[in-house]
Design an enzyme around this catalytic site. Structure first.
Site, PDB file in Angstrom:
ATOM      1  N   LYS A   1      14.133   8.615  39.022  1.00  0.00           N
ATOM      2  CA  LYS A   1      13.654   7.244  39.155  1.00  0.00           C
ATOM      3  C   LYS A   1      13.325   6.946  40.611  1.00  0.00           C
ATOM      4  O   LYS A   1      13.565   7.775  41.501  1.00  0.00           O
ATOM      5  CB  LYS A   1      14.695   6.252  38.634  1.00  0.00           C
TER       6      LYS A   1
ATOM      7  N   LYS B   1      14.491   5.753  29.361  1.00  0.00           N
ATOM      8  CA  LYS B   1      15.150   4.448  29.445  1.00  0.00           C
ATOM      9  C   LYS B   1      14.115   3.382  29.796  1.00  0.00           C
ATOM     10  O   LYS B   1      13.267   3.594  30.662  1.00  0.00           O
ATOM     11  CB  LYS B   1      16.244   4.463  30.511  1.00  0.00           C
TER      12      LYS B   1
END
EC number: 4.2.3.153
Length: 249
Positions: free
Chosen positions: A27, A90
């Site tokens: 991320k 996610k």
């Protein structure tokens, strides 16, 4: 419990994998709790699977943060890596608290992401429930857990949306965290916890049915989430978790 460490580039991924993490999460922490990395960064991190091929591929899982459903210009629209190489995805639910059809928006975005990168049957979704739900303006944790069970998620991650809101255990009492963990497990889902967790949090949380401890800050030098991943910090976390510390090099 397994250890998930979030990394922002392939150099950090190399350190994390060499240190023995169970799950490598990719991320961009400068973009928020679930800030998506660029497609090139993700591809560079995924390419390390070849470097560590001597280990069974199942020994390390890869996950990607996809941002928020409500993002106006989602970064994932420019992704071009092979999503079949990712184990978990996610997607956040901030700013959807008052949306009556938030589950529809969530599922539609998930489908669009799958269509963009292509996924395999082994690629599973992890629902994200924000502990600071009023700050995030996200649906209540109980509702997210129910939706995760209804829509085929592999697990639920309870995290904090704003890193200024405080740590997870400051926002949610331990007995409430335990209740959420049991509720998640009752649906046959795995339970992951995040939110500026520190090594000292592991022992108290280990008595709960927690499957994954997810960190960024605690794995960085000097506890700076915008700093560099530290092998020493990761090994400390693995020791606290009772996981054997291995070296994949």
């Amino acid at each position: 419990m397994q250890l998930l460490v979030s990394v922002r580039n392939s150099e950090e991924a190399d350190v994390a994998l060499s240190s023995g993490v169970n799950i490598l999460d990719i991320k961009d922490p400068s973009r928020g709790s679930l800030g998506p990395a660029s497609g090139k960064t993700i591809e560079d991190c995924l390419s390390l699977k070849t470097k560590f091929a001597r280990q069974p591929e199942s020994s390390v899982h890869f996950s990607c943060a996809c941002g928020e459903v409500s993002d106006e210009s989602p970064r994932w629209r420019d992704w071009n890596f092979d999503g079949r190489r990712v184990n978990f995805l996610k997607l956040g639910l901030s700013r959807l608290r008052n949306a009556p059809n938030w589950t529809n928006k969530w599922n539609e975005t998930r489908s669009e992401i799958e269509g963009q990168i292509g996924t395999a049957d082994e690629t599973r979704w992890v629902a994200v429930a924000y502990a600071d739900e009023l700050v995030a303006q996200s649906p209540p944790i109980e509702d997210v857990i129910s939706a995760a069970a209804d829509f085929g998620c592999a697990g639920v991650l309870i995290d904090t949306f704003s890193k200024q809101s405080g740590r997870l255990r400051e926002i949610v009492a331990d007995d409430v965290i335990e209740r959420y963990c049991h509720r998640i497990h009752s649906h046959g889902l795995f339970c992951a916890l995040a939110g500026k967790l520190q090594p000292k949090d592991i022992a108290p949380l280990s008595v709960f049915p927690v499957d994954i401890i997810a960190v960024r800050t605690a794995a960085c030098e000097n506890g700076d989430r915008n700093g560099h991943i530290s092998e020493k910090q990761i090994r400390t976390l693995l020791t606290e978790l009772g996981n054997p510390v291995s070296n994949y090099r």
